[in-house]
Scaffold this motif. Sequence first.
Motif, PDB file in Angstrom:
ATOM      1  N   ALA A 127       0.845  -1.199   0.000  1.00 29.18           N
ATOM      2  CA  ALA A 127       0.000   0.000   0.000  1.00 29.18           C
ATOM      3  C   ALA A 127       0.880   1.249   0.000  1.00 29.18           C
ATOM      4  O   ALA A 127       0.661   2.182  -0.778  1.00 29.18           O
ATOM      5  N   GLU A 128       1.910   1.231   0.832  1.00 23.59           N
ATOM      6  CA  GLU A 128       2.796   2.392   0.949  1.00 23.59           C
ATOM      7  C   GLU A 128       3.416   2.728  -0.410  1.00 23.59           C
ATOM      8  O   GLU A 128       3.432   3.887  -0.821  1.00 23.59           O
ATOM      9  N   ASN A 129       3.920   1.696  -1.125  1.00 16.04           N
ATOM     10  CA  ASN A 129       4.551   1.936  -2.425  1.00 16.04           C
ATOM     11  C   ASN A 129       3.584   2.585  -3.410  1.00 16.04           C
ATOM     12  O   ASN A 129       3.943   3.543  -4.105  1.00 16.04           O
ATOM     13  N   LEU A 130       2.359   2.064  -3.456  1.00 16.00           N
ATOM     14  CA  LEU A 130       1.371   2.620  -4.391  1.00 16.00           C
ATOM     15  C   LEU A 130       1.034   4.066  -4.036  1.00 16.00           C
ATOM     16  O   LEU A 130       0.937   4.923  -4.901  1.00 16.00           O
ATOM     17  N   LEU A 131       0.863   4.314  -2.731  1.00 17.91           N
ATOM     18  CA  LEU A 131       0.474   5.664  -2.296  1.00 17.91           C
ATOM     19  C   LEU A 131       1.601   6.661  -2.587  1.00 17.91           C
ATOM     20  O   LEU A 131       1.343   7.781  -3.027  1.00 17.91           O
ATOM     21  N   LEU A 132       2.841   6.213  -2.390  1.00 20.51           N
ATOM     22  CA  LEU A 132       3.979   7.085  -2.701  1.00 20.51           C
ATOM     23  C   LEU A 132       4.021   7.387  -4.199  1.00 20.51           C
ATOM     24  O   LEU A 132       4.336   8.512  -4.607  1.00 20.51           O
ATOM     25  N   GLU A 133       3.681   6.373  -5.001  1.00 19.83           N
ATOM     26  CA  GLU A 133       3.664   6.568  -6.457  1.00 19.83           C
ATOM     27  C   GLU A 133       2.616   7.618  -6.837  1.00 19.83           C
ATOM     28  O   GLU A 133       2.877   8.506  -7.650  1.00 19.83           O
TER      29      GLU A 133
END
Length: 389
Positions: A127-133
Amino acid sequence: MLELLWLLLPVAAASGWFAARRNTDGVRAGPGRKDLSSDYFRGLNYLLNEQPDKAIEVFIRMVEIDSETVETHLALGNLFRRRGEVDRAIRIHQNLIARPTLSREQRTQALLELGEDYMRAGLFDRAENLLLELIELGAHKARALQHLVDIYQQEQDWDKAITTCRRLEETTGHSMHHVIAQYYCELADRADHDGEPGQATQMIKRALSFDRNCVRASIMLGEREAKSQDFKSAIRAYKRVGEQDIEFLPEIIEPLHECYRLIGNTGAMQTYLHDIIRRYHGTSPMLALAEQIREQDGERAAAEFVTDQLRKRPSVRGLNWLIDLSLRHSTGEAKDNLLILHDLTSKLLEGRPVYECRKCGFAGKALHWQCPSCKAWNSVKPIQGVAGE
Ligand SMILES: [Zn+2]
């Protein structure tokens, strides 16, 4: 549910739903797009009527007939997530993202949905990776940052939570200082736990620099100062609570009294209590004062004081205290009657929650700085009223 309807409205608009409504106002409808089946509106209606299961049935049928409609997939995935079928939601959103023909808006919407699926599934790294993207892309920034804050909070990564909160403040223009102060308090707690008192004090001061009304920081500072035998500073810190949020006063009466006792100045405590009961209508400081009067001037004076106070601030705790005192001097039938009364007031107090969240109503016996139920900070406070404080 509203959020989901917004997701579906672009389709409704494009399909002529709005156009038809505009026509009745005499405005020309926009260039027509292929009409969506009436199923779509049936699905929407089910959503409006809070019947998600029926909506899902309709949308599944639509997806089978026309697999191209992105919005229907988004709606379906969202519904699955809400129903707790996160795996199905994830599959739908992953398939969507893999499509090369998506518009930028559709793609970022699908990314956000997938991020929310991962959060729901507890897959915080993904989730963190997607949100950062998303944040990098400048899309759904506020929502992505808020989700990140939630993730870091759950992971107790307070440093990252602070940095992200600051970015969220910049994006929305809304201050989150009172939450950031709580994160610093968490860091102070951790430093204290790790045996680093200097670092703890520094974090508490930082908390107060973000929110000078942070009650938790003042209480922690009081405890730190008292621990290092600096009772005068501890007294200052505890007294600050009364200025910051008087509803938290019951929390500091005991430790404050202890500090005054240790410096041999209980008279100053008495003066403080006399002053504070004029501004605070709860029971705790009144009973603390009653105890002092009892020690100094005897039980009769204390009983008179409490009786007088109970007229102004009726409370079960105060009554219980008074009955307790009277029991010591009564005999025979009077004593029996008092015992029945005492039993009753004790039962009323027993098992009663002491604290309550002002946002969601969660109640319990322990003070939480973050509500265990609604996750709001600073919302759990001592219960006021006749049966409470
Ligand atoms: Zn709550």
